[in-house]
Design a protein around this motif. Structure first.
Motif, PDB file in Angstrom:
ATOM      1  N   ILE A 142      39.152  39.841  48.320  1.00 47.93           N
ATOM      2  CA  ILE A 142      40.073  39.142  47.161  1.00 47.93           C
ATOM      3  C   ILE A 142      39.637  39.973  45.805  1.00 47.93           C
ATOM      4  O   ILE A 142      38.390  40.393  45.922  1.00 47.93           O
ATOM      5  CB  ILE A 142      39.671  37.721  46.966  1.00 47.93           C
ATOM      6  N   GLY A 143      40.828  40.150  45.196  1.00 47.90           N
ATOM      7  CA  GLY A 143      40.314  41.107  43.895  1.00 47.90           C
ATOM      8  C   GLY A 143      41.666  40.704  42.933  1.00 47.90           C
ATOM      9  O   GLY A 143      42.350  40.000  43.230  1.00 47.90           O
ATOM     10  N   TYR A 144      41.519  41.456  41.717  1.00 47.51           N
ATOM     11  CA  TYR A 144      42.406  41.333  40.659  1.00 47.51           C
ATOM     12  C   TYR A 144      42.786  42.658  40.108  1.00 47.51           C
ATOM     13  O   TYR A 144      41.888  43.494  40.081  1.00 47.51           O
ATOM     14  CB  TYR A 144      41.987  40.429  39.863  1.00 47.51           C
ATOM     15  N   SER A 145      44.029  42.806  39.741  1.00 45.92           N
ATOM     16  CA  SER A 145      44.432  43.838  38.877  1.00 45.92           C
ATOM     17  C   SER A 145      46.021  43.510  38.437  1.00 45.92           C
ATOM     18  O   SER A 145      46.645  42.725  38.894  1.00 45.92           O
ATOM     19  CB  SER A 145      44.560  45.152  39.707  1.00 45.92           C
ATOM     20  N   GLY A 146      46.522  44.403  37.651  1.00 38.60           N
ATOM     21  CA  GLY A 146      47.770  44.301  37.080  1.00 38.60           C
ATOM     22  C   GLY A 146      48.940  44.169  38.250  1.00 38.60           C
ATOM     23  O   GLY A 146      48.857  44.756  39.356  1.00 38.60           O
ATOM     24  N   ILE A 147      49.884  43.336  38.049  1.00 37.67           N
ATOM     25  CA  ILE A 147      50.996  43.332  38.844  1.00 37.67           C
ATOM     26  C   ILE A 147      51.558  44.654  39.348  1.00 37.67           C
ATOM     27  O   ILE A 147      52.280  44.588  40.546  1.00 37.67           O
ATOM     28  CB  ILE A 147      51.995  42.070  38.400  1.00 37.67           C
ATOM     29  N   GLY A 148      51.687  45.398  38.452  1.00 40.03           N
ATOM     30  CA  GLY A 148      52.338  46.724  38.623  1.00 40.03           C
ATOM     31  C   GLY A 148      51.806  47.432  39.860  1.00 40.03           C
ATOM     32  O   GLY A 148      52.104  48.534  40.365  1.00 40.03           O
ATOM     33  N   GLY A 192      39.287  51.898  39.301  1.00 43.68           N
ATOM     34  CA  GLY A 192      40.972  51.934  39.016  1.00 43.68           C
ATOM     35  C   GLY A 192      41.565  50.753  39.663  1.00 43.68           C
ATOM     36  O   GLY A 192      40.922  50.252  40.947  1.00 43.68           O
ATOM     37  N   SER A 193      42.659  50.364  39.087  1.00 46.89           N
ATOM     38  CA  SER A 193      43.372  48.994  39.735  1.00 46.89           C
ATOM     39  C   SER A 193      43.701  49.535  41.230  1.00 46.89           C
ATOM     40  O   SER A 193      43.979  48.564  42.043  1.00 46.89           O
ATOM     41  CB  SER A 193      44.602  48.940  38.720  1.00 46.89           C
ATOM     42  N   ALA A 194      44.417  50.619  41.372  1.00 45.26           N
ATOM     43  CA  ALA A 194      44.665  50.920  42.715  1.00 45.26           C
ATOM     44  C   ALA A 194      43.612  51.060  43.733  1.00 45.26           C
ATOM     45  O   ALA A 194      43.875  50.517  45.025  1.00 45.26           O
ATOM     46  CB  ALA A 194      45.287  52.332  42.804  1.00 45.26           C
ATOM     47  N   SER A 195      42.452  51.303  43.402  1.00 46.45           N
ATOM     48  CA  SER A 195      41.240  51.040  44.278  1.00 46.45           C
ATOM     49  C   SER A 195      41.119  49.493  44.358  1.00 46.45           C
ATOM     50  O   SER A 195      40.452  49.431  45.789  1.00 46.45           O
ATOM     51  CB  SER A 195      40.036  51.786  43.687  1.00 46.45           C
ATOM     52  N   VAL A 196      40.977  48.720  43.623  1.00 43.55           N
ATOM     53  CA  VAL A 196      40.928  47.288  43.909  1.00 43.55           C
ATOM     54  C   VAL A 196      41.945  46.926  45.010  1.00 43.55           C
ATOM     55  O   VAL A 196      41.476  46.410  46.122  1.00 43.55           O
ATOM     56  CB  VAL A 196      41.180  46.490  42.484  1.00 43.55           C
ATOM     57  N   VAL A 197      43.349  47.104  44.693  1.00 46.28           N
ATOM     58  CA  VAL A 197      44.053  46.605  45.474  1.00 46.28           C
ATOM     59  C   VAL A 197      43.928  47.283  47.260  1.00 46.28           C
ATOM     60  O   VAL A 197      44.342  46.667  48.141  1.00 46.28           O
ATOM     61  CB  VAL A 197      45.649  47.116  45.150  1.00 46.28           C
TER      62      VAL A 197
END
Length: 317
Positions: free
Chosen positions: A223-229, A208-213
């Motif tokens: 360093i990682g990437y996901s939606g700005i939300g 999931g995106s939250a896991s990346v952050v």
């Protein structure tokens, strides 16, 4: 942000590139309720859109307490199958459907699925809050995350010192965080930040995106990437330039190079109206109230020029 023109075949009209509005467009219409809306619906698809779909469903329930929308957000790759098999009425995706996915749908129904742009996302490149890196170029990002370096950088980047950081940072390597292959974000990043190349084997794929952050926030080298939300106070979104010598832009700038539409696919017969529940949910999303939810969740609202065209294509005006 000057967005890539969306594929026209799915909806019947292309969407022109245009600047993004930072705030909710005051020209968006107010949502007005109708009678007789009740029942159950299901949304299966994008993790990036999972929270936003949940918030839209909660907003919709405020208008229609007898409607229940179940939200599943395992990844964009799950949406086409769910729509084709009829297990979902909404298929949120952070990438366009692939040709093979559209063909599978068409083989069953005789017409393509309908793509509905619902919000604009800036795909951020995140570093730990303590990282002093000022900006990155697309070729540098490619050389950090991929083995193929199709964007043209002349060497593999494995240490922060290669990007100009000195002192304690000079010999630090990277801890790379990425979405997994079922994610539309993964595909968009590979296409637009890696120039269609392949990820390094050393990336830490996350569900999931939250896991990346979270991974980046817990690793000083991360360093990682996901939606700005999904941004938090423990990470920074790095300004990005298209190439060396060009200006780097932040995620809220119209020239930011990693902007994309977020979309919801639906099964709409070209000669028939949507079911009333589906129609009203999409009408609400494309209204001022729906796009205020988009804004509150950290994404970029659609301009009325885009929303109006989408409503027209869906027969919602």
């Amino acid at each position: 942000m000057k967005l890539k023109v969306m594929a026209a075949a799915v909806i019947g009209a292309s969407f022109i590139s245009m600047p993004v509005l930072a705030d909710v467009d005051p020209d968006l219409p107010d949502y007005e309720t109708v009678s007789g809306i009740s029942g159950n619906m299901t949304s299966i698809g994008s993790d990036t859109l999972n929270n936003l779909m949940t918030l839209w469903a909660e907003e919709f329930a405020g208008y229609y307490p007898n409607v229940n929308i179940q939200i599943q957000g395992a990844g964009s790759g799950t949406a086409p199958t769910a729509l084709t098999e009829g297990t979902a009425q909404f298929g949120p995706m952070s990438r366009e459907m692939r040709t093979s996915e559209i063909q599978s749908f068409e083989e069953r129904f005789g017409y393509p699925p309908t793509m509905v742009p619902v919000a604009i996302d800036a795909l951020a490149v995140y570093v730990n809050q303590d990282n002093p890196i000022e900006s990155l170029t697309i070729p540098q990002i490619d050389a950090i995350f991929s083995d193929t370096r199709r964007c043209g950088y002349d060497e593999d980047i494995t240490r922060w010192g290669q990007l100009g950081l000195d002192g304690a940072w000079e010999n630090r390597d990277f801890t790379l965080y990425s979405r997994n292959a079922v994610s539309g974000t993964y595909g968009f990043f590979a296409e637009n930040a890696l120039c269609g190349g392949d990820f390094k084997a050393s990336i830490n794929e996350q569900p999931g995106s939250a896991s990346v952050v979270q991974g980046v926030s817990e690793s000083v080298n991360g360093i990682g990437y996901s939606g700005i939300g999904y941004i938090t106070s423990q990470v920074r979104a790095v300004p990005v330039a298209r190439d060396e010598g060009e200006e780097a832009f932040t995620v809220d700038n119209e020239n930011y190079p990693l902007a994309r539409y977020l979309m919801v696919y639906v099964n709409k017969h070209p000669n028939e109206d949507l079911d009333p529940q589906q129609a009203e949910f999409l009408r609400m999303i494309l209204s001022r109230q729906g796009q205020e939810v988009t804004n509150r969740d950290g994404y970029i609202p659609l301009p009325e020029a885009v929303a109006s065209r989408v409503r027209g294509e869906l027969g919602l005006d």
